[in-house]
Scaffold this active site. Structure first.
Site, PDB file in Angstrom:
ATOM      1  CB  SER A  65      42.835  36.388  39.934  1.00 23.84           C
ATOM      2  OG  SER A  65      42.680  36.634  41.470  1.00 23.84           O
TER       3      SER A  65
HETATM    4  N1  SAM Z   1      45.483  34.971  44.948  1.00 22.16           N
HETATM    5  C1  SAM Z   1      44.572  33.642  44.931  1.00 22.16           C
HETATM    6  C2  SAM Z   1      45.008  32.663  44.124  1.00 22.16           C
HETATM    7  O1  SAM Z   1      46.087  32.816  43.339  1.00 22.16           O
HETATM    8  O2  SAM Z   1      44.522  31.652  43.661  1.00 22.16           O
HETATM    9  C3  SAM Z   1      43.103  34.010  44.587  1.00 22.16           C
HETATM   10  C4  SAM Z   1      42.476  34.757  45.600  1.00 22.16           C
HETATM   11  S1  SAM Z   1      40.814  34.683  45.607  1.00 22.16           S
HETATM   12  C5  SAM Z   1      40.373  35.714  44.249  1.00 22.16           C
HETATM   13  C6  SAM Z   1      40.551  35.715  47.262  1.00 22.16           C
HETATM   14  C7  SAM Z   1      41.107  35.145  48.550  1.00 22.16           C
HETATM   15  O3  SAM Z   1      40.911  36.044  49.682  1.00 22.16           O
HETATM   16  C8  SAM Z   1      40.075  34.006  48.837  1.00 22.16           C
HETATM   17  O4  SAM Z   1      40.738  32.621  49.165  1.00 22.16           O
HETATM   18  C9  SAM Z   1      39.628  34.376  50.257  1.00 22.16           C
HETATM   19  O5  SAM Z   1      39.332  33.392  51.287  1.00 22.16           O
HETATM   20  C10 SAM Z   1      40.782  35.289  50.742  1.00 22.16           C
HETATM   21  N2  SAM Z   1      40.380  36.307  51.740  1.00 22.16           N
HETATM   22  C11 SAM Z   1      38.980  37.207  51.970  1.00 22.16           C
HETATM   23  N3  SAM Z   1      39.421  37.940  53.179  1.00 22.16           N
HETATM   24  C12 SAM Z   1      40.741  37.611  53.577  1.00 22.16           C
HETATM   25  C13 SAM Z   1      41.237  38.232  54.591  1.00 22.16           C
HETATM   26  N4  SAM Z   1      40.826  39.134  55.514  1.00 22.16           N
HETATM   27  N5  SAM Z   1      42.408  37.720  55.142  1.00 22.16           N
HETATM   28  C14 SAM Z   1      43.069  36.697  54.158  1.00 22.16           C
HETATM   29  N6  SAM Z   1      42.383  36.033  53.083  1.00 22.16           N
HETATM   30  C15 SAM Z   1      41.319  36.552  52.715  1.00 22.16           C
END
Ligand code: SAM
Length: 223
Positions: A65
């Site tokens: 993000s």
């Molecule tokens: N917080 C992260 C960082 O600091 O790099 C960025 C996160 S990215 C915007 C969103 C993440 O949520 C992705 O890696 C995606 O695979 C994960 N995601 C989506 N649905 C999910 C779920 N049900 N459980 C766990 N992770 C999930």
């Protein structure tokens, strides 16, 4: 000037121009953002842009993000330092590293095994030993580790997942983007003795939260 000090300079500039100037005042959040080396959480080809005012690709169609979004979501948890917190959506591990500088214990959960493994190795190598990375469906939270004194979701949910509300401690906050590809709002929910108090904050744009309480593939097409 050596490379480390130029990364450090870039980080100080990022905090001043992108975070402080937009009104984030919590000194612990500002200090964490000054300390954590964001360039080590992105692919090598993205490193020159690590301190720019934008999200960056990290593989699997996912993103790290925008720094300001990490800062404001962290500040919205109003942590004091002794909390056990949950992040849903580990991605690169950067948000978890920021939380680890402020909270006592961080649990972060990612659905992509490869991203989780890489983030876990990175956090370990950088010495963020109070972070535990889990693999699985974070839309259900981590019941066996609950309750949490703060929960951050870094992917957009169709509605607020009930299991996450259930895993909040009294007076704690859940910070979560809610909505779909057409528009999302950042929300903060607080558990109070009188019930859950929701607050809509401002529009945001996140990748979808998948899983049981998330978006289905045919509802929002992306990885
Ligand atoms: N917080 C992260 C960082 O600091 O790099 C960025 C996160 S990215 C915007 C969103 C993440 O949520 C992705 O890696 C995606 O695979 C994960 N995601 C989506 N649905 C999910 C779920 N049900 N459980 C766990 N992770 C999930």
């Amino acid at each position: 000037m050596d490379t480390e000090s130029s990364w450090f300079e870039a980080r100080l500039r990022m905090v001043k121009e992108q975070i402080e100037q937009r009104g984030i005042r919590d000194p612990r959040v500002l200090q964490a953002m000054r300390e954590v080396p964001r360039h080590l959480f992105v692919p090598e080809e993205e490193q020159p842009y690590a301190y720019e005012d934008c999200p960056l690709p990290i593989g699997f169609g996912q993103t790290i993000s925008q720094p300001y979004m990490v800062a404001i979501m962290t500040a919205l948890l109003e942590l004091r330092g002794d909390e056990k917190v949950l992040e849903v959506g580990t991605g690169s591990g950067y948000q978890a590293a920021i939380l680890s500088r402020i909270a006592r214990e961080v649990h972060t959960i990612e659905r992509h095994q490869a991203l989780a493994q890489k983030a876990g190795e990175r956090l370990q190598a950088l010495g963020y030993t109070n972070v535990k990375v889990h693999v699985g469906d974070g839309s259900l939270g981590i019941p066996e580790e609950a309750p949490f004194q703060g929960i951050i979701v870094t992917a957009a949910a169709p509605k607020v997942p009930t299991p996450l509300l259930e895993q909040l401690s009294m007076n704690a906050y859940l910070v979560i983007p809610v909505g779909g590809p057409g528009g999302q709002e950042l929300m903060r929910w607080q558990k109070t003795p009188a019930g859950f108090e929701p607050k809509e904050l401002f529009p945001v744009a996140f990748v979808p939260l998948r899983g049981k309480e998330g978006w289905k593939e045919d509802q929002w097409y992306s990885r």
